[in-house]
Design a protein around this motif. Structure first.
Motif, mmCIF file in Angstrom:
data_model
loop_
_atom_site.group_PDB
_atom_site.id
_atom_site.type_symbol
_atom_site.label_atom_id
_atom_site.label_comp_id
_atom_site.label_asym_id
_atom_site.label_seq_id
_atom_site.Cartn_x
_atom_site.Cartn_y
_atom_site.Cartn_z
ATOM 1 N N ASP A 108 0.804 -1.220 0.000
ATOM 2 C CA ASP A 108 0.000 0.000 0.000
ATOM 3 C C ASP A 108 0.839 1.274 0.000
ATOM 4 O OD1 ASP A 108 -2.258 -1.550 0.000
ATOM 5 O OD2 ASP A 108 -2.573 -1.422 2.165
ATOM 6 N N HIS A 109 2.130 1.175 0.252
ATOM 7 C CA HIS A 109 3.003 2.358 0.340
ATOM 8 C C HIS A 109 3.478 2.718 -1.066
ATOM 9 C CE1 HIS A 109 6.569 4.417 2.635
ATOM 10 N NE2 HIS A 109 5.735 5.274 2.080
ATOM 11 N N LEU A 110 2.949 3.812 -1.591
ATOM 12 C CA LEU A 110 3.210 4.170 -2.985
ATOM 13 C C LEU A 110 4.346 5.165 -3.161
ATOM 14 C CD1 LEU A 110 -0.434 4.479 -4.366
ATOM 15 C CD2 LEU A 110 1.107 2.506 -4.458
ATOM 16 N N ALA A 111 4.549 6.067 -2.208
ATOM 17 C CA ALA A 111 5.572 7.098 -2.411
ATOM 18 C C ALA A 111 5.973 7.721 -1.087
ATOM 19 C CB ALA A 111 5.053 8.183 -3.349
ATOM 20 N N THR A 112 7.234 8.153 -1.039
ATOM 21 C CA THR A 112 7.770 8.938 0.064
ATOM 22 C C THR A 112 8.273 10.255 -0.508
ATOM 23 O OG1 THR A 112 8.392 7.026 1.402
ATOM 24 C CG2 THR A 112 9.573 9.074 1.816
ATOM 25 N N VAL A 113 7.912 11.366 0.126
ATOM 26 C CA VAL A 113 8.257 12.697 -0.368
ATOM 27 C C VAL A 113 9.219 13.361 0.613
ATOM 28 C CG1 VAL A 113 7.368 14.944 -1.092
ATOM 29 C CG2 VAL A 113 5.990 12.881 -1.459
ATOM 30 N N ASP A 114 10.390 13.749 0.119
ATOM 31 C CA ASP A 114 11.355 14.526 0.888
ATOM 32 C C ASP A 114 11.268 15.992 0.472
ATOM 33 O OD1 ASP A 114 12.975 12.751 2.638
ATOM 34 O OD2 ASP A 114 13.351 11.709 0.748
ATOM 35 N N PHE A 115 11.666 16.880 1.383
ATOM 36 C CA PHE A 115 11.515 18.320 1.157
ATOM 37 C C PHE A 115 12.849 19.049 1.243
ATOM 38 C CE2 PHE A 115 7.497 16.815 2.915
ATOM 39 C CZ PHE A 115 6.577 17.355 2.029
ATOM 40 N N ALA A 116 12.904 20.160 0.524
ATOM 41 C CA ALA A 116 14.004 21.115 0.647
ATOM 42 C C ALA A 116 13.448 22.484 0.277
ATOM 43 C CB ALA A 116 15.161 20.754 -0.271
ATOM 44 N N PRO A 117 13.905 23.547 0.939
ATOM 45 C CA PRO A 117 13.417 24.884 0.579
ATOM 46 C C PRO A 117 13.761 25.199 -0.873
ATOM 47 C CG PRO A 117 14.613 24.925 2.663
ATOM 48 C CD PRO A 117 14.866 23.580 2.064
ATOM 49 N N ALA A 118 12.802 25.776 -1.593
ATOM 50 C CA ALA A 118 13.013 26.133 -2.997
ATOM 51 C C ALA A 118 13.738 27.470 -3.097
ATOM 52 C CB ALA A 118 11.684 26.203 -3.731
ATOM 53 N N SER A 119 14.617 27.571 -4.065
ATOM 54 C CA SER A 119 15.327 28.836 -4.277
ATOM 55 C C SER A 119 14.431 29.864 -4.949
ATOM 56 C CB SER A 119 16.582 28.607 -5.114
ATOM 57 O OG SER A 119 16.241 28.008 -6.370
ATOM 58 N N GLU A 120 13.444 29.391 -5.733
ATOM 59 C CA GLU A 120 12.498 30.292 -6.385
ATOM 60 C C GLU A 120 11.251 29.496 -6.765
ATOM 61 O OE1 GLU A 120 14.022 31.864 -10.001
ATOM 62 O OE2 GLU A 120 14.530 29.905 -10.846
ATOM 63 N N VAL A 121 10.190 30.225 -7.066
ATOM 64 C CA VAL A 121 8.946 29.619 -7.539
ATOM 65 C C VAL A 121 8.686 30.148 -8.939
ATOM 66 C CG1 VAL A 121 6.480 29.314 -7.126
ATOM 67 C CG2 VAL A 121 8.054 29.475 -5.180
ATOM 68 N N SER A 122 8.656 29.263 -9.905
ATOM 69 C CA SER A 122 8.518 29.692 -11.297
ATOM 70 C C SER A 122 7.090 30.105 -11.615
ATOM 71 C CB SER A 122 8.942 28.565 -12.242
ATOM 72 O OG SER A 122 8.000 27.501 -12.202
ATOM 73 N N ASP A 123 6.936 30.873 -12.689
ATOM 74 C CA ASP A 123 5.596 31.273 -13.139
ATOM 75 C C ASP A 123 4.784 30.062 -13.571
ATOM 76 O OD1 ASP A 123 6.188 33.923 -12.653
ATOM 77 O OD2 ASP A 123 6.735 34.383 -14.725
ATOM 78 N N THR A 124 5.456 29.058 -14.141
ATOM 79 C CA THR A 124 4.752 27.840 -14.559
ATOM 80 C C THR A 124 4.145 27.121 -13.362
ATOM 81 O OG1 THR A 124 6.195 27.540 -16.474
ATOM 82 C CG2 THR A 124 5.006 25.601 -15.688
ATOM 83 N N VAL A 125 4.905 27.021 -12.278
ATOM 84 C CA VAL A 125 4.397 26.378 -11.064
ATOM 85 C C VAL A 125 3.224 27.169 -10.505
ATOM 86 C CG1 VAL A 125 4.950 25.933 -8.639
ATOM 87 C CG2 VAL A 125 6.502 25.161 -10.444
ATOM 88 N N ARG A 126 3.365 28.475 -10.453
ATOM 89 C CA ARG A 126 2.268 29.297 -9.926
ATOM 90 C C ARG A 126 1.001 29.112 -10.761
ATOM 91 N NH1 ARG A 126 4.538 32.860 -6.235
ATOM 92 N NH2 ARG A 126 6.748 33.374 -6.601
#
Length: 342
Positions: A108-126
Motif C-alpha cells: 500500500d506504500h506508494l511514495a515517500t516525499v522529501d523536502f528542501a526549501p526552494a530557491s524560487e517559484v517559477s511562473d509555470t508552477v504558480r
C-alpha cells in the motif's frame, strides 16, 4: 539544529535558522489544495502520513472499485494524480520535493516525499497551482481547443517529463474509439456488480465523495460526445444547446503496465490536466475505455508508438464560461495522519 513550533512539532533548521521541512499547517494547506485531484468515480482512494520529516502516500484499498478496477490500476493512477497535485501545491508554497516511488515491500506504500526549501517559484508552477481549483471534469460536448498549435507541444513535453507517454489521436480515430467505448459499455450492461458499484458512487448527494448529479450529462448529451462513460443519466444541461463534440483525444500511456507505470501515468495525467486548465481549456479524463482488455487493445492499435494505454483525455473549449459546481471532497483530516515528533 531543531526548533519546536507552537504545535510542539520539532522542525529541522539549517545553520542560519531556515526550516528544512514544512510545518504541519503548510502540509495541511498543501493537501487541502491537492485533494482536488481527479480520481476514478471521485473515490479519492488515498491516505497520507506526515512523520515530521517526510510525507508518505498510501493507497486506500477500502475505496477500490473491485468490479471496474479489480487490479487496482485506476486506484494507483488516481494516487499518482494527487501525488503530482501535492508536489505542485508544495512547490507553489516554496518547497522542492523529491519522490521515492514504491519505496518498500509494503503493497500500500506508494511514495515517500522529501523536502528542501526552494530557491524560487517559477511562473509555470504558480500557474499550475492556481489551476487546481479551476479544473473540473467536463463531460459535455466541447468546441475545438483554442490555440491548439501552441498548447499541444507543451502537453507532449509535460507528459513525458512526468513519466508517461502522450499521443494525440487523429480525428479519423474518433469513430474507432467511440466503438471501443460502446463495446466497453456493452460488456458491462448486464454486470450487476459493476452497475451497483457505478450507482453507489455516481448520481448521489454525498458531501464528501462520488460524482454528483451536477457533474453528469443527459443521454442525448452523452450521445453527442460519443466516447463518454455511461453514468446514470442527468437532466439536460442548461448551459449548452445542440453541439457535436469537437474535442481532441489524447492517450496517456506507459512503456510497461506495472504499478510503477500506473503511478507515473497518474502524475502525467495531473500535469497535463493542469497545463490544459492553465491554458483555459476544458478536460475530461476517460478511464472506462481502458478498463476492458479488448478496448485497451483497440486503443493501443491506434497509437503510432508502442505504449500501454492508461487514460484517454478529451481536451476542448467549453462553449460558455459557466463551469459546473465543484465536486465534493473529503476533509484533509479524513486522509492525513500527522505525527508530532519531540
Amino acid at each position: 539544529m531543531v526548533r519546536h513550533d507552537r504545535e510542539g512539532q520539532t522542525r529541522e533548521m539549517d545553520a542560519i535558522g531556515t526550516a528544512r521541512v514544512p510545518d504541519h499547517p503548510t502540509v495541511q494547506a498543501a493537501l487541502s489544495l491537492a485533494r482536488r485531484a481527479p480520481s476514478v468515480h471521485n473515490t479519492q482512494p488515498w491516505r497520507w502520513v506526515f512523520d515530521g520529516h517526510r510525507l508518505h502516500l498510501y493507497r486506500d484499498t477500502s475505496r477500490q472499485l473491485f468490479s471496474a478496477d479489480p487490479q487496482g490500476r485506476q486506484l494507483i493512477i488516481s494516487c499518482g494524480a494527487i501525488l503530482d497535485h501535492a508536489r505542485t501545491a508544495f512547490a507553489a508554497a516554496g518547497w522542492d520535493t523529491e519522490v521515492i516511488r514504491l519505496p518498500d515491500t509494503a503493497a500500500d506504500h506508494l511514495a515517500t516525499v522529501d523536502f528542501a526549501p526552494a530557491s524560487e517559484v517559477s511562473d509555470t508552477v504558480r500557474a499550475r497551482a492556481a489551476a487546481i481549483d479551476r479544473r473540473y471534469t467536463d463531460r459535455l460536448p466541447m468546441l475545438p481547443p483554442r490555440d491548439w498549435e501552441r498548447v499541444e507541444p507543451r502537453l507532449h513535453t509535460t507528459g513525458t517529463e512526468h513519466g508517461g507517454t502522450l499521443e494525440v489521436l487523429e480525428d479519423s480515430a474518433r469513430l474507432r474509439l467511440a466503438a471501443a467505448s460502446a463495446q466497453s459499455a456493452a460488456l458491462r450492461e448486464y454486470d450487476p456488480q459493476y452497475l451497483n458499484e457505478l450507482h453507489w458512487w455516481a448520481g448521489n448527494d454525498s458531501p464528501a465523495d462520488g460524482v454528483p448529479i451536477s457533474a453528469l450529462v443527459s443521454a442525448a448529451e452523452l450521445a453527442q460526445v460519443g466516447v463518454g462513460r455511461a453514468f446514470p443519466a442527468a437532466p439536460p444541461s442548461l448551459r449548452r444547446g445542440e453541439l457535436t463534440d469537437s474535442s481532441r483525444l489524447l492517450v496517456i500511456g506507459s512503456a510497461a503496465d506495472r504499478p510503477l507505470n500506473w503511478l507515473r501515468a497518474g502524475e502525467a495525467l495531473s500535469a497535463v490536466l493542469l497545463e490544459c486548465t492553465a491554458a483555459g481549456l476544458a478536460t475530461c479524463p476517460l478511464t472506462h475505455i481502458t478498463e476492458v482488455p479488448v478496448s485497451r487493445r483497440i486503443i493501443a492499435n491506434l497509437l503510432r508508438e508502442p505504449a500501454a494505454p492508461q487514460v484517454v483525455v478529451r481536451v476542448g473549449t467549453a462553449p460558455t464560461s459557466a463551469a459546473q459546481p465543484p465536486t465534493p471532497r473529503r476533509t484533509v483530516g479524513d486522509f492525513l495522519e500527522l505525527h508530532r515528533t519531540t
